[in-house]
Design a protein around this motif. Structure first.
Motif, PDB file in Angstrom:
ATOM      1  N   ALA A  10       0.843  -1.195   0.000  1.00  0.00           N
ATOM      2  CA  ALA A  10       0.000   0.000   0.000  1.00  0.00           C
ATOM      3  C   ALA A  10       0.879   1.246   0.000  1.00  0.00           C
ATOM      4  CB  ALA A  10      -0.920  -0.006   1.228  1.00  0.00           C
ATOM      5  N   LEU A  11       0.506   2.212  -0.824  1.00  0.00           N
ATOM      6  CA  LEU A  11       1.249   3.461  -0.904  1.00  0.00           C
ATOM      7  C   LEU A  11       0.341   4.573  -1.391  1.00  0.00           C
ATOM      8  CD1 LEU A  11       3.438   3.570  -4.093  1.00  0.00           C
ATOM      9  CD2 LEU A  11       2.037   1.600  -3.572  1.00  0.00           C
ATOM     10  N   ARG A  12       0.813   5.791  -1.249  1.00  0.00           N
ATOM     11  CA  ARG A  12       0.042   6.918  -1.773  1.00  0.00           C
ATOM     12  C   ARG A  12       0.078   6.897  -3.291  1.00  0.00           C
ATOM     13  NH1 ARG A  12       0.692  12.382   1.611  1.00  0.00           N
ATOM     14  NH2 ARG A  12      -0.276  13.134  -0.292  1.00  0.00           N
ATOM     15  N   ALA A  13      -1.012   7.332  -3.878  1.00  0.00           N
ATOM     16  CA  ALA A  13      -1.147   7.348  -5.335  1.00  0.00           C
ATOM     17  C   ALA A  13      -0.161   8.328  -5.961  1.00  0.00           C
ATOM     18  CB  ALA A  13      -2.572   7.726  -5.716  1.00  0.00           C
ATOM     19  N   GLY A  14       0.240   8.005  -7.189  1.00  0.00           N
ATOM     20  CA  GLY A  14       1.028   8.935  -7.972  1.00  0.00           C
ATOM     21  C   GLY A  14       2.410   8.473  -8.372  1.00  0.00           C
ATOM     22  N   LYS A  15       2.855   7.327  -7.883  1.00  0.00           N
ATOM     23  CA  LYS A  15       4.188   6.836  -8.246  1.00  0.00           C
ATOM     24  C   LYS A  15       4.122   6.187  -9.632  1.00  0.00           C
ATOM     25  CE  LYS A  15       6.241   7.866  -4.365  1.00  0.00           C
ATOM     26  NZ  LYS A  15       7.177   8.968  -4.303  1.00  0.00           N
ATOM     27  N   PRO A  16       5.199   6.318 -10.413  1.00  0.00           N
ATOM     28  CA  PRO A  16       5.199   5.724 -11.761  1.00  0.00           C
ATOM     29  C   PRO A  16       5.298   4.200 -11.714  1.00  0.00           C
ATOM     30  CG  PRO A  16       7.314   6.759 -11.291  1.00  0.00           C
ATOM     31  CD  PRO A  16       6.410   7.094 -10.138  1.00  0.00           C
ATOM     32  N   ALA A  17       4.995   3.580 -12.832  1.00  0.00           N
ATOM     33  CA  ALA A  17       5.018   2.120 -12.944  1.00  0.00           C
ATOM     34  C   ALA A  17       6.388   1.548 -12.602  1.00  0.00           C
ATOM     35  CB  ALA A  17       4.596   1.691 -14.353  1.00  0.00           C
ATOM     36  N   GLU A  18       7.461   2.218 -13.012  1.00  0.00           N
ATOM     37  CA  GLU A  18       8.816   1.724 -12.737  1.00  0.00           C
ATOM     38  C   GLU A  18       9.087   1.660 -11.233  1.00  0.00           C
ATOM     39  OE1 GLU A  18       8.461   4.774 -14.664  1.00  0.00           O
ATOM     40  OE2 GLU A  18       8.048   3.490 -16.375  1.00  0.00           O
ATOM     41  N   TYR A  19       8.577   2.621 -10.493  1.00  0.00           N
ATOM     42  CA  TYR A  19       8.731   2.655  -9.037  1.00  0.00           C
ATOM     43  C   TYR A  19       8.044   1.438  -8.418  1.00  0.00           C
ATOM     44  CZ  TYR A  19       8.507   4.642  -4.288  1.00  0.00           C
ATOM     45  OH  TYR A  19       8.622   4.860  -2.936  1.00  0.00           O
ATOM     46  N   LYS A  20       6.812   1.185  -8.848  1.00  0.00           N
ATOM     47  CA  LYS A  20       6.054   0.052  -8.307  1.00  0.00           C
ATOM     48  C   LYS A  20       6.691  -1.280  -8.697  1.00  0.00           C
ATOM     49  CE  LYS A  20       2.403   2.203  -9.874  1.00  0.00           C
ATOM     50  NZ  LYS A  20       1.049   2.548 -10.308  1.00  0.00           N
ATOM     51  N   LYS A  21       7.238  -1.357  -9.898  1.00  0.00           N
ATOM     52  CA  LYS A  21       7.942  -2.574 -10.314  1.00  0.00           C
ATOM     53  C   LYS A  21       9.170  -2.798  -9.447  1.00  0.00           C
ATOM     54  CE  LYS A  21       9.936  -4.922 -14.289  1.00  0.00           C
ATOM     55  NZ  LYS A  21      10.208  -4.855 -15.735  1.00  0.00           N
ATOM     56  N   ALA A  22       9.903  -1.739  -9.142  1.00  0.00           N
ATOM     57  CA  ALA A  22      11.079  -1.854  -8.273  1.00  0.00           C
ATOM     58  C   ALA A  22      10.676  -2.330  -6.877  1.00  0.00           C
ATOM     59  CB  ALA A  22      11.820  -0.522  -8.202  1.00  0.00           C
ATOM     60  N   LEU A  23       9.525  -1.876  -6.383  1.00  0.00           N
ATOM     61  CA  LEU A  23       9.034  -2.354  -5.085  1.00  0.00           C
ATOM     62  C   LEU A  23       8.811  -3.864  -5.115  1.00  0.00           C
ATOM     63  CD1 LEU A  23       6.353   0.338  -4.093  1.00  0.00           C
ATOM     64  CD2 LEU A  23       8.627   0.031  -3.090  1.00  0.00           C
ATOM     65  N   THR A  24       8.077  -4.346  -6.113  1.00  0.00           N
ATOM     66  CA  THR A  24       7.774  -5.782  -6.167  1.00  0.00           C
ATOM     67  C   THR A  24       9.043  -6.611  -6.341  1.00  0.00           C
ATOM     68  OG1 THR A  24       7.293  -5.741  -8.553  1.00  0.00           O
ATOM     69  CG2 THR A  24       5.424  -5.423  -7.041  1.00  0.00           C
ATOM     70  N   GLN A  25       9.954  -6.132  -7.159  1.00  0.00           N
ATOM     71  CA  GLN A  25      11.194  -6.884  -7.376  1.00  0.00           C
ATOM     72  C   GLN A  25      12.051  -6.935  -6.120  1.00  0.00           C
ATOM     73  OE1 GLN A  25      12.730  -4.805 -10.821  1.00  0.00           O
ATOM     74  NE2 GLN A  25      11.820  -6.297 -12.230  1.00  0.00           N
ATOM     75  N   GLY A  26      12.178  -5.828  -5.426  1.00  0.00           N
ATOM     76  CA  GLY A  26      12.976  -5.795  -4.203  1.00  0.00           C
ATOM     77  C   GLY A  26      12.374  -6.645  -3.099  1.00  0.00           C
ATOM     78  N   ILE A  27      11.066  -6.594  -2.962  1.00  0.00           N
ATOM     79  CA  ILE A  27      10.387  -7.405  -1.951  1.00  0.00           C
ATOM     80  C   ILE A  27      10.566  -8.883  -2.272  1.00  0.00           C
ATOM     81  CG2 ILE A  27       8.115  -8.044  -1.032  1.00  0.00           C
ATOM     82  CD1 ILE A  27       7.373  -5.006  -1.417  1.00  0.00           C
ATOM     83  N   GLN A  28      10.413  -9.243  -3.538  1.00  0.00           N
ATOM     84  CA  GLN A  28      10.571 -10.646  -3.919  1.00  0.00           C
ATOM     85  C   GLN A  28      11.999 -11.133  -3.674  1.00  0.00           C
ATOM     86  OE1 GLN A  28       8.297 -12.720  -4.414  1.00  0.00           O
ATOM     87  NE2 GLN A  28       9.270 -14.490  -5.355  1.00  0.00           N
ATOM     88  N   ARG A  29      12.987 -10.315  -4.013  1.00  0.00           N
ATOM     89  CA  ARG A  29      14.376 -10.706  -3.758  1.00  0.00           C
ATOM     90  C   ARG A  29      14.605 -10.939  -2.269  1.00  0.00           C
ATOM     91  NH1 ARG A  29      15.557  -7.016  -7.863  1.00  0.00           N
ATOM     92  NH2 ARG A  29      15.889  -5.344  -6.334  1.00  0.00           N
ATOM     93  N   ALA A  30      14.069 -10.072  -1.439  1.00  0.00           N
ATOM     94  CA  ALA A  30      14.228 -10.223   0.009  1.00  0.00           C
ATOM     95  C   ALA A  30      13.573 -11.510   0.500  1.00  0.00           C
ATOM     96  CB  ALA A  30      13.644  -9.012   0.732  1.00  0.00           C
ATOM     97  N   LEU A  31      12.403 -11.837  -0.002  1.00  0.00           N
ATOM     98  CA  LEU A  31      11.715 -13.073   0.392  1.00  0.00           C
ATOM     99  C   LEU A  31      12.502 -14.307  -0.039  1.00  0.00           C
ATOM    100  CD1 LEU A  31       8.053 -12.049  -0.439  1.00  0.00           C
ATOM    101  CD2 LEU A  31       8.866 -12.802   1.818  1.00  0.00           C
ATOM    102  N   VAL A  32      13.014 -14.286  -1.251  1.00  0.00           N
ATOM    103  CA  VAL A  32      13.776 -15.422  -1.773  1.00  0.00           C
ATOM    104  C   VAL A  32      15.049 -15.625  -0.952  1.00  0.00           C
ATOM    105  CG1 VAL A  32      15.132 -16.205  -3.764  1.00  0.00           C
ATOM    106  CG2 VAL A  32      12.822 -15.282  -4.109  1.00  0.00           C
ATOM    107  N   GLU A  33      15.745 -14.536  -0.675  1.00  0.00           N
ATOM    108  CA  GLU A  33      17.052 -14.630  -0.017  1.00  0.00           C
ATOM    109  C   GLU A  33      16.980 -14.924   1.476  1.00  0.00           C
ATOM    110  OE1 GLU A  33      19.182 -11.095  -1.097  1.00  0.00           O
ATOM    111  OE2 GLU A  33      18.915 -11.500  -3.235  1.00  0.00           O
ATOM    112  N   THR A  34      15.877 -14.595   2.134  1.00  0.00           N
ATOM    113  CA  THR A  34      15.820 -14.758   3.591  1.00  0.00           C
ATOM    114  C   THR A  34      14.826 -15.799   4.082  1.00  0.00           C
ATOM    115  OG1 THR A  34      14.175 -13.004   3.875  1.00  0.00           O
ATOM    116  CG2 THR A  34      16.516 -12.360   3.977  1.00  0.00           C
ATOM    117  N   CYS A  35      13.826 -16.105   3.268  1.00  0.00           N
ATOM    118  CA  CYS A  35      12.729 -16.960   3.755  1.00  0.00           C
ATOM    119  C   CYS A  35      12.500 -18.203   2.910  1.00  0.00           C
ATOM    120  CB  CYS A  35      11.438 -16.145   3.842  1.00  0.00           C
ATOM    121  SG  CYS A  35      11.486 -14.907   5.141  1.00  0.00           S
ATOM    122  N   ASN A  36      13.462 -18.552   2.076  1.00  0.00           N
ATOM    123  CA  ASN A  36      13.366 -19.768   1.255  1.00  0.00           C
ATOM    124  C   ASN A  36      12.139 -19.799   0.351  1.00  0.00           C
ATOM    125  OD1 ASN A  36      15.727 -20.782   2.544  1.00  0.00           O
ATOM    126  ND2 ASN A  36      14.462 -21.444   4.257  1.00  0.00           N
TER     127      ASN A  36
END
Length: 127
Positions: A7-33
């Protein structure tokens, strides 16, 4: 199998949101199997009046760039894994899209394995 809500405030570009999902996924893969391709994420954007938060709770100085990440996953992770996830996610999101660590709010919701159905009306983890 995590289900991640962002959840975030409206107005961020698509690239910003893509970077969020990619970073979160990398963190999940690397720390939580979490398997690399096990990704289910929902992004919700909110008008300022619908995104209410305390900007100094527990002496953390939050800005309007606050991102709230809620992850639902099985109750199989250790405390050390959770702590590693929090740190890794803050590091990943600081690197890209440049989010301040103070603006990364994470909430974990742990459930039993039988509380998932991935389709076909089956409880795949309970079989």
């Amino acid at each position: 199998m995590p289900l991640t809500r962002i959840a975030l405030r409206a107005g961020k570009p698509a690239e910003y949101k893509k970077a969020l999902t990619q970073g979160i996924q990398r963190a999940l893969v690397e720390t939580c199997n979490v398997p690399k391709d096990d990704i289910f994420m929902l992004i919700t954007e909110h008008a300022a009046e619908n995104f209410v938060y305390d900007n100094q709770y527990l002496n953390v100085e939050r800005s309007d760039d606050l991102v709230i990440v809620q992850i639902t996953f099985n109750n199989t992770r250790t405390l050390d894994q959770k702590k590693a996830l929090y740190k890794r996610m803050a590091d990943e999101l600081a690197a890209s899209p440049g989010l301040r660590r103070e603006d990364v709010f994470i909430n974990l919701v742990e459930v039993l394995k039988e509380n998932w159905s991935f389709g076909n009306g089956l409880a795949q983890y309970a079989l």
